[in-house]
Design an enzyme around this catalytic site. Structure first.
Site, PDB file in Angstrom:
ATOM      1  N   MET A  98      -4.767  -5.774  10.712  1.00  0.00           N
ATOM      2  CA  MET A  98      -5.615  -4.907  11.348  1.00  0.00           C
ATOM      3  C   MET A  98      -6.641  -3.767  10.835  1.00  0.00           C
ATOM      4  O   MET A  98      -6.034  -3.281   8.951  1.00  0.00           O
ATOM      5  CB  MET A  98      -5.015  -3.938  12.458  1.00  0.00           C
ATOM      6  CG  MET A  98      -4.679  -2.815  13.466  1.00  0.00           C
ATOM      7  SD  MET A  98      -4.354  -1.782  13.336  1.00  0.00           S
ATOM      8  CE  MET A  98      -5.202  -0.228  12.085  1.00  0.00           C
ATOM      9  N   LYS A 127       0.383  -1.830   0.352  1.00  0.00           N
ATOM     10  CA  LYS A 127       0.149  -0.314   0.095  1.00  0.00           C
ATOM     11  C   LYS A 127       0.981   1.726   0.043  1.00  0.00           C
ATOM     12  O   LYS A 127       0.628   2.283  -1.125  1.00  0.00           O
ATOM     13  CB  LYS A 127      -1.265  -0.460   1.005  1.00  0.00           C
ATOM     14  CG  LYS A 127      -2.589   0.524   1.004  1.00  0.00           C
ATOM     15  CD  LYS A 127      -3.037   0.794   2.360  1.00  0.00           C
ATOM     16  CE  LYS A 127      -3.705  -0.665   2.528  1.00  0.00           C
ATOM     17  NZ  LYS A 127      -4.521  -1.033   3.879  1.00  0.00           N
ATOM     18  N   CYS A 186       6.958 -39.094 -11.407  1.00  0.00           N
ATOM     19  CA  CYS A 186       6.172 -39.816 -11.264  1.00  0.00           C
ATOM     20  C   CYS A 186       5.433 -39.851 -10.383  1.00  0.00           C
ATOM     21  O   CYS A 186       3.935 -40.270  -9.859  1.00  0.00           O
ATOM     22  CB  CYS A 186       5.857 -41.160 -12.231  1.00  0.00           C
ATOM     23  SG  CYS A 186       6.445 -42.213 -11.311  1.00  0.00           S
ATOM     24  N   ARG A 194      -3.469  -0.962  -6.524  1.00  0.00           N
ATOM     25  CA  ARG A 194      -2.528  -2.287  -6.065  1.00  0.00           C
ATOM     26  C   ARG A 194      -3.541  -3.492  -7.704  1.00  0.00           C
ATOM     27  O   ARG A 194      -4.086  -3.062  -7.633  1.00  0.00           O
ATOM     28  CB  ARG A 194      -2.790  -3.303  -4.759  1.00  0.00           C
ATOM     29  CG  ARG A 194      -4.267  -3.513  -4.584  1.00  0.00           C
ATOM     30  CD  ARG A 194      -4.589  -4.692  -4.090  1.00  0.00           C
ATOM     31  NE  ARG A 194      -5.869  -4.858  -3.207  1.00  0.00           N
ATOM     32  CZ  ARG A 194      -6.167  -4.805  -2.214  1.00  0.00           C
ATOM     33  NH1 ARG A 194      -5.978  -4.910  -1.224  1.00  0.00           N
ATOM     34  NH2 ARG A 194      -7.970  -5.077  -1.732  1.00  0.00           N
ATOM     35  N   SER A 245      12.264 -43.068 -13.865  1.00  0.00           N
ATOM     36  CA  SER A 245      11.024 -42.416 -13.780  1.00  0.00           C
ATOM     37  C   SER A 245      11.136 -42.263 -11.617  1.00  0.00           C
ATOM     38  O   SER A 245      10.911 -43.147 -10.838  1.00  0.00           O
ATOM     39  CB  SER A 245      10.383 -43.219 -14.106  1.00  0.00           C
ATOM     40  OG  SER A 245       9.045 -42.501 -13.000  1.00  0.00           O
ATOM     41  N   ARG A 299      -3.569   3.043   8.255  1.00  0.00           N
ATOM     42  CA  ARG A 299      -3.340   1.988   8.095  1.00  0.00           C
ATOM     43  C   ARG A 299      -2.707   1.023   7.469  1.00  0.00           C
ATOM     44  O   ARG A 299      -0.930   1.108   7.591  1.00  0.00           O
ATOM     45  CB  ARG A 299      -3.649   1.964   6.395  1.00  0.00           C
ATOM     46  CG  ARG A 299      -4.511   3.388   6.122  1.00  0.00           C
ATOM     47  CD  ARG A 299      -4.780   4.176   4.852  1.00  0.00           C
ATOM     48  NE  ARG A 299      -5.153   3.709   4.165  1.00  0.00           N
ATOM     49  CZ  ARG A 299      -5.048   3.703   2.731  1.00  0.00           C
ATOM     50  NH1 ARG A 299      -4.542   4.760   1.557  1.00  0.00           N
ATOM     51  NH2 ARG A 299      -5.683   2.542   1.776  1.00  0.00           N
ATOM     52  N   TYR A 320      10.751 -35.689 -18.291  1.00  0.00           N
ATOM     53  CA  TYR A 320       8.604 -34.481 -18.686  1.00  0.00           C
ATOM     54  C   TYR A 320       9.420 -35.365 -16.983  1.00  0.00           C
ATOM     55  O   TYR A 320       9.684 -35.379 -16.049  1.00  0.00           O
ATOM     56  CB  TYR A 320       8.416 -36.044 -19.343  1.00  0.00           C
ATOM     57  CG  TYR A 320       8.634 -37.564 -18.799  1.00  0.00           C
ATOM     58  CD1 TYR A 320       7.607 -37.907 -17.529  1.00  0.00           C
ATOM     59  CD2 TYR A 320       9.642 -38.349 -19.196  1.00  0.00           C
ATOM     60  CE1 TYR A 320       7.974 -39.202 -17.299  1.00  0.00           C
ATOM     61  CE2 TYR A 320       9.538 -39.787 -18.696  1.00  0.00           C
ATOM     62  CZ  TYR A 320       8.732 -39.919 -17.232  1.00  0.00           C
ATOM     63  OH  TYR A 320       8.529 -41.548 -17.055  1.00  0.00           O
ATOM     64  N   HIS A 329     -16.220  -8.571   1.469  1.00  0.00           N
ATOM     65  CA  HIS A 329     -15.270 -10.110   2.085  1.00  0.00           C
ATOM     66  C   HIS A 329     -15.551 -10.771   1.320  1.00  0.00           C
ATOM     67  O   HIS A 329     -14.448 -11.152   0.380  1.00  0.00           O
ATOM     68  CB  HIS A 329     -15.330  -9.082   3.304  1.00  0.00           C
ATOM     69  CG  HIS A 329     -14.376 -11.120   3.844  1.00  0.00           C
ATOM     70  ND1 HIS A 329     -14.393 -11.776   4.485  1.00  0.00           N
ATOM     71  CD2 HIS A 329     -13.210 -10.046   4.564  1.00  0.00           C
ATOM     72  CE1 HIS A 329     -13.543 -12.645   5.099  1.00  0.00           C
ATOM     73  NE2 HIS A 329     -12.542 -11.639   4.618  1.00  0.00           N
ATOM     74  N   GLY A 337      -6.052 -10.297   7.041  1.00  0.00           N
ATOM     75  CA  GLY A 337      -5.891 -10.788   8.635  1.00  0.00           C
ATOM     76  C   GLY A 337      -5.328  -9.965   9.462  1.00  0.00           C
ATOM     77  O   GLY A 337      -5.324  -9.951  10.443  1.00  0.00           O
TER      78      GLY A 337
END
Ligand code: ADP
Ligand code: MG
Ligand code: MG
Length: 889
Positions: free
Chosen positions: A107, A26, A844, A352, A777, A96, A864, A468, A105
């Site tokens: 303040m 911010k 794998c 943002r 593998s 802020r 792969y 929210h 989460g």
């Protein structure tokens, strides 16, 4: 001297956008907007380093901080034309939080800080609006007491509801100055009652209280949970932004709002946002009043009769539109903006990169690349591979009729069905008990996050598209309907009240987050088509990718899905999974329980045609793409009959006494089957099993090749090899079968024989093993178990404790333990190449679909990765990102 404080405002700033580590997202973006000359109220940012200092020094501030803050405040006062803590011309502040990554989460913001019984009079007099001044004061008391002093906001909401009823008002905006004064008096006395102290009148005390609360909120439970869920390091800390207030609650010429420069749900390139007249701060998000649309087009589409910002305040709107374009071009990404209009004057409060659904993310990345704003490579890098998961979610079959019991906003797309729950805790409890649940709330708040995670979908009766619930659900990729105004949630009686009657907790509903509907019962769903933007981006990704992406599949259904998702072969076909069906399991049990070779051969003869038919089908689906088939691997106890009924059934099929069979079962009992008679050890003991499987594979290759015209080159994989001699022994038997069949069929068969590397010894002896293996593998599930000596099936009870106690960061069965298991893989890859330069290397395990692990595979230049069908697109994208990252380096 350390610089703890950076100022911004008045067209300049000490910080820039790339200082987000120090200033938080911010703060860095507020500075950047100032540097761009945009209208931003002046302010200061206290660095994340100050936060870490504070938390590391028993919550004391660094020595120079107070002085730096005061100097900066004096500067802000000059720009704003008022002074902090001046009772006559008070400078009011917002405080802020702002970490490097946006974190719900943390303040909540405190607005109007600096007000007290004296300055509120000056504020009223200054603008000649007493109602506004007391509205601001009551907001401040309420927020500060909640956020800083820890008094639950519900206490205040109750008082406010009570007073509104007493005065006969419906909306907050209807209260007069005198009425607000009475509300404030009650607020103050409840604070004294509950906390035993008066509301602080000293602005300095207020300010430092708020700064300390922001810093401390970095370690509160919500923030800690959020960080864990999102892999955010606890060492980052949060910055604090202290900013001059601008007022959206100064009457009908003022407003506050939030907007996205593009639609965050679909990605469509149209400005998208909501605002409220005569309101402040979080009123829009909190769903207290239903917000209005920003653009006229959106208002018309929503069928709303409340005027748009475009109509209501055309000058501020057109300035805002210009700023939106400017910011998008500057950041080259969709922006999420917050703004306030004070008496017609526009102020920018935040920008943002906007959170978006996976679908919107794809569309935006593709649109930006096609518009030439970013490169295709940048577009590839913009998409979080894990987010593609959302696109693979089902949607409701449009051809079925819908029993709609509620409708609201299409806040987050996709559909989900589950039992109604009304609290986050119930959501967690029931989902842990294996139930699918839909969380139904009036509105959600950050305290509900754990429940939202546990739920399949979310419904709220209040709140807009930027509430929210909507924002968080989109982030999580969960279907959400917000603001469903025609349902009511009765938490106390645990009822969902709809126009067609009440539904109880536990009843089944379906959320359609794409249409905004809530339906009764469960509904048939469709699987998604992967074309359009998805297809385009995947095409670009495939063009940048080096590693191939295969799939782990043994059923035709899985193989088909994987092909649709772009799999380039099968990296792991687990043959034992083919034996669980009814008619097969009995034959399989006969084979295992047979007392001698002859008995085994009889049972194997029954299995051969079934096995061959399976392979033919797989080869046909894969049309000549490589298919790696693993010979029988499992600990045999997984197949043994357990119930009396099962034992009787097998005894009958084998024509032996039940008693004899029980003895045989006893003899087969193992204390530690995972490390017992499994893998190539079975083939060493009973080569006829490997021979039958090899025969099925080769015959199927000939048959499928003839049918499709595509040359099939099966790759036969021998599991759980620790010694080269084991591999050689089994290999000899397979080669013999191959030669027999070539003779029988009169044609040459191409095939490869290789092994899994899933034991530490195999990794250590990889150079020698490679002499006998044409491919490796990495079976990282077993390799993780055997390297750690942790049984995956028993790990969950203690690994979660390990994570909580910080002993391990991530579950090594989900994200490859690069430091340990990864080093074995690295060594095996190097030694394997030393032993056989053209050896084929792949992975794998579950990790083949995990982006971080895929990056590691690219680093080792594996050929792969192979993963479950639904993760194939994720792996394709992650492999492209890994290849591009390699180019950068
Ligand atoms: P969040 O991170 O939860 O979005 P913010 O710090 O952005 O919290 O603050 C929330 C809201 O508070 C903003 O959207 C804005 O409406 C209001 N706000 C913040 N700072 C100011 C300010 N200086 N003047 C007026 N309103 C503000
Ligand atoms: Mg907030
Ligand atoms: Mg904000």
């Amino acid at each position: 001297m350390t610089k703890w404080v950076y100022t911004f405002g008045d067209g300049t700033a000490e910080g820039t956008a790339d200082m987000r580590d120090l200033l938080g997202g911010k703060g860095a973006n507020l500075a950047e907007m100032c540097n761009l000359g945009l209208p931003v109220p002046p302010g200061l940012t206290i660095t994340t380093e100050a936060c870490n200092w504070y938390l590391g020094n028993a919550r004391a501030y660094p020595d120079e901080l107070a002085e730096q803050v005061n100097t900066a405040l004096a500067h802000i006062g000059k720009v704003a034309g008022r002074d902090f803590a001046d009772a006559k011309r008070p400078l009011l502040l917002s405080v802020r939080s702002g970490a490097r990554a946006s974190m719900p989460g943390m303040m909540d913001t405190v607005l109007n800080l600096g007000l007290n019984d004296e300055s509120v009079l000056a504020l009223a007099e200054g603008v000649g609006d007493e109602r506004f001044a007391y509205d601001s004061y009551r907001r401040f008391i309420q927020m500060y007491s909640d956020v800083v002093m820890g008094l639950d906001h519900e206490v205040f909401e109750e008082i406010l509801e009570d007073e509104k009823a007493r005065f006969g008002h419906e909306l907050d905006t209807e209260l007069t100055a005198d009425e607000w004064k009475q509300v404030i008096a009650r607020y103050k006395s409840v604070i004294e009652e509950e906390l035993g102290q008066a509301f602080p009148q000293d602005p300095q005390q207020q300010l430092w209280g708020a700064i300390g609360a922001v810093f401390s909120s970095w370690t509160n439970a919500r923030a800690v949970t959020y960080r864990q869920l999102h892999d955010i390091p606890s060492g980052w800390g949060t910055a604090v932004n202290v900013q001059a207030m601008v007022f959206g609650n100064l009457g009908d010429g003022s407003a506050t709002g939030v907007a996205f420069t593009r639609n965050p749900s679909t990605g469509e390139n149209t400005l998208y946002g909501e605002f409220l007249v005569n309101a402040q701060g979080e009123d829009v998000v909190a769903g207290i009043r239903t917000p209005q649309n920003i653009t006229e087009a959106a208002r018309i589409e929503a069928g709303s009769d409340k005027p748009s910002l475009e109509k209501l305040m055309p000058d501020a709107f057109s300035e805002f539109l210009g700023i939106c374009n400017r910011l998008e071009n500057h950041y080259k990404d969709m922006q999420d903006l917050e703004f306030t209009i004070e008496n017609g004057k526009l102020w920018m409060l935040q920008t943002r990169a906007g959170k978006r659904t996976a679908r919107a993310g794809l569309r935006i990345a593709v649109d930006l690349a096609e518009a030439g704003m970013i490169t295709k490579q940048e577009a590839i890098g913009r998409i979080d591979p894990a987010s593609l998961d959302q696109l693979l979610h089902p949607t409701i079959d449009p051809s079925v009729s819908r029993d709609v019991i509620g409708s609201g906003l299409p806040a987050s797309p996709g559909a989900a069905t589950g039992e109604i729950v009304f609290t986050p805790d119930e959501a967690v409890e029931k989902s842990e008990a294996g139930k699918k649940v839909i969380l139904v709330r009036v509105e959600t708040s950050p305290e509900d996050i754990h429940g939202m995670h546990a739920a399949q979908g979310i419904v709220t009766s209040r709140g807009g598209m930027t509430s929210h619930a909507a924002v968080v659900a989109r982030g999580m990729g969960k279907p959400c309907v917000s603001g469903a105004g025609n349902i009511r949630v009765d938490i106390r009686r645990k009822l969902l009240l709809t126009e067609s009657g009440p539904l109880k907790e536990g009843e089944i509903i379906t959320v359609d987050g794409s249409s905004g509907q809530v339906l009764r019962g469960s509904v048939p769903m469709l699987h998604p088509e992967l074309s359009g933007d998805f297809g385009r981006l995947m095409e670009w990704a495939d063009g940048s990718r080096r590693m191939k992406v295969r799939t782990n599949a043994e059923t035709p259904a899985d193989a088909n899905v994987a092909r649709k998702f772009g799999a380039e072969g099968i990296g792991l076909c687990r043959t034992e999974h083919m034996f669980f069906e009814d008619d097969r399991i009995v034959a399989m049990r006969e084979m295992i329980l047979a007392g001698d070779e002859e008995g085994r051969r009889t049972a194997l003869a029954q299995l051969l045609p079934m096995q061959r038919a399976d392979f033919v089908e797989l080869f046909e689906i894969m049309k000549g793409l490589p298919v790696t088939i693993r010979l029988l691997d499992p600990p045999l106890h997984e197949f043994l009959p357990k119930t009396d009924e099962e034992i009787a059934e097998v005894a009958e099929a084998m024509k032996v006494e039940e008693e004899l069979l029980r003895q045989r079962l006893e003899a087969l009992h193992e204390f530690n089957p995972m490390l017992g008679h499994r893998g190539c050890r079975l083939a060493v003991s009973y080569p006829e099993i490997a021979e039958m499987q090899a025969r099925a594979i080769f015959e199927a290759a000939v048959e499928a090749g003839a049918k499709t015209g595509e040359h099939v080159v099966p790759e036969i994989m021998i599991p759980l090899v620790g010694m080269m001699t084991e591999l050689e022994y089994v290999k000899k038997h397979i080669e013999k079968v191959a030669n027999d069949i070539m003779e029988e069929a009169g044609q040459k068969i191409d095939y490869l024989i290789g092994t899994m590397i899933e034991l530490p010894r195999a990794a250590i002896r990889a150079d020698v093993i490679a002499e006998a293996a044409e491919f490796f593998s990495f079976g990282t599930n077993d390799l993780t178990q055997t390297t750690f000596g942790i049984s995956r099936d028993d790990a969950s009870s203690f690994l979660s404790t390990y994570q909580k106690k910080g002993i391990i960061e991530r579950d090594p069965f989900i994200s490859l333990d690069i430091a340990g298991v990864g080093q074995l893989i690295r060594m095996a890859a190097e030694k394997g190449r030393a032993g056989r330069p053209d050896i084929k290397l792949g992975i794998c395990g579950e990790h083949g679909g995990d982006p971080t692990s895929i990056h590691f595979c690219e680093e080792l230049a594996l050929d792969y990765v192979s993963c479950s069908p639904f993760r194939v697109p994720i792996a394709r994208l992650a492999a492209a990102q890994a290849a591009l990252k390699g180019e950068d380096a």
